[in-house]
Design an enzyme around this catalytic site. Sequence first.
Site, PDB file in Angstrom:
ATOM      1  N   SER A  62       0.814  -1.212   0.000  1.00 31.13           N
ATOM      2  CA  SER A  62       0.000   0.000   0.000  1.00 31.13           C
ATOM      3  C   SER A  62       0.851   1.267   0.000  1.00 31.13           C
ATOM      4  O   SER A  62       1.600   1.524  -0.931  1.00 31.13           O
ATOM      5  CB  SER A  62      -0.959  -0.027   1.187  1.00 31.13           C
ATOM      6  OG  SER A  62      -1.877   1.043   1.118  1.00 31.13           O
ATOM      7  N   HIS A  63       0.761   2.037   1.067  1.00 31.25           N
ATOM      8  CA  HIS A  63       1.410   3.337   1.164  1.00 31.25           C
ATOM      9  C   HIS A  63       2.812   3.254   1.762  1.00 31.25           C
ATOM     10  O   HIS A  63       3.464   4.276   1.956  1.00 31.25           O
ATOM     11  CB  HIS A  63       0.555   4.264   2.031  1.00 31.25           C
ATOM     12  CG  HIS A  63       0.240   3.676   3.377  1.00 31.25           C
ATOM     13  ND1 HIS A  63      -0.552   2.559   3.511  1.00 31.25           N
ATOM     14  CD2 HIS A  63       0.626   4.015   4.619  1.00 31.25           C
ATOM     15  CE1 HIS A  63      -0.647   2.255   4.796  1.00 31.25           C
ATOM     16  NE2 HIS A  63       0.060   3.112   5.487  1.00 31.25           N
ATOM     17  N   ASP A  74      -1.899   6.699  -3.479  1.00 29.27           N
ATOM     18  CA  ASP A  74      -0.800   6.005  -2.802  1.00 29.27           C
ATOM     19  C   ASP A  74      -0.213   4.891  -3.668  1.00 29.27           C
ATOM     20  O   ASP A  74      -0.483   4.800  -4.870  1.00 29.27           O
ATOM     21  CB  ASP A  74      -1.276   5.448  -1.464  1.00 29.27           C
ATOM     22  CG  ASP A  74      -2.253   4.295  -1.623  1.00 29.27           C
ATOM     23  OD1 ASP A  74      -3.009   4.287  -2.622  1.00 29.27           O
ATOM     24  OD2 ASP A  74      -2.271   3.389  -0.772  1.00 29.27           O
TER      25      ASP A  74
END
Length: 542
Positions: free
Chosen positions: A112-113, A276
């Site tokens: 993810s981020h 993101d």
Amino acid sequence: MIETIATKPFDDQKPGTSGLRKKVPHFQQPHYAANFLQAIFDAVATGDGDTLVIGGDGRFYNREVILLAIRMAAANGYGRVIVGRGGLLSTPAASHLIRKRQASGGIILSASHNPGGPTGDFGIKYNIANGGPAPERITEAIFAKASSLTRYRVWTETAPDISRIGESRLGDMVVEVVDPVADYADLMESLFDFALIREFIASGFTLRFDAMHAVTGPYGREILENRLGAPRGTVINGVPLPDFGGGHPDPNAVHAAALIEEMMAPDGPDFGAASDGDGDRNLIVGKGIVVSPSDSLAILAANAPLAPAYAGGIAGIARSMPTSQAADRVAEKRGIGLYETPTGWKFFGTLLDAGKVTICGEESAGTGSDHVREKDGLWAVLLWLNILAARRESVRAVVESHWAEFGRTFYQRHDYEEIDSAAAEGLMESLHDRLASMAGQRFGTLVVSEADDFSYKDPIDGSVATGQGIRIVFSGGSRIVFRLSGTGTQGATLRVYIERYEKDPARHATAPEIALKELVDTADAIGEIRKRTGRTRPDVIT
């Protein structure tokens, strides 16, 4: 042919909020990724001719694990694997593809981020047939299989070339390489009034989208520049890179500071946004104003009928418990359902499938709707653009109008990252031990009205989740929430959520740090944050 390889279980393959996340070198250990993939295949007990979607955010080690996953899918009986060209698929695009192609599930490779690169983070998660993250009963089954694994199966031949669109075979399994953007872009065009947005942009409305050298670069260029007519260069940092250009692909005030600085300038664009690493989160910025994720959820829910897909109204709203109660006031005024769930998009799946809610959101910059079963960064950007085009107002005007109608919820999240795990657990245990005696205690002008450890019973399937975060509610409705994040890969991340509602429009312009100061000081006193962690301030405030 199929080769069965002997292995031994690893003791750290318990999936967290969004799958299994570790540092790249950890995943590169012999058998580590293969073990977890085999545990997924064993736990879901499908594969007999089924279709599997595979894709990721392009971070370092993405391609190697995708090629391994293709070979293992062939050895475990899948009939077809659909993979994004070059191994790329944003998380919402993967969810849509699972649903559109009626796949039995999907493997999404992303952290993810979190940062990427050779020493950065990597992750594997499994999504089920509805396109959403695997629920706890499945992640628990995966962990049980991983904990007792003695062998994994892999097709001995090399996986086909995934850089070219088309079909090929690996044994009896079809490997289909698809354009990662086209189906998703078509879906977005079916939800929103692209003609209206195109005209709005052509009239002089300016925008900037920061893809943060992550997966949404190609999606942003196709949708914003090609289909909506925004000028070339509207999408910045648009080439996905294995290390995200050395940056941190988290769309917040710290890591998207350059975008925010541009938006704060007098001659900055009218609208700014970022997404993101895997494309499921969003940041919304107007000229001179950063929209908090909690406010964004409430504003999108209140204005959703301006977009064609939601013209008939929305069924309800779901939010994670730590997300501010701004959306609650929208639900109450609109006469629709509001559901408060634990953190993690998987908890929204049953509500969406049952038609109880249309729009969902989390304070961690994730919003989405029933078009997929994941949060969706570009969806949020496009709904904002549809709203702005329909209202012919600025971001600031829309936000301030919302506050005038519903009141303003001052809100911050304070992240203390990579703190000692034992210290973090001790802090939470201490809070838990004091919950029963906390009601009635006074901290300055604040009086505790109730305190609990949040638990949740799913109204659809009856499943129960406990220990989901400590809530401390004060007279008047202000809240402090403490929880440990499940998305990091090193140490522990303590998240403290601070919230105060203000109805009086005369006070809406107060700076958040002033409006929330007493609650921030109280959070440190109640949580004993400095004493237990040694930290004098959070690493990130959003």
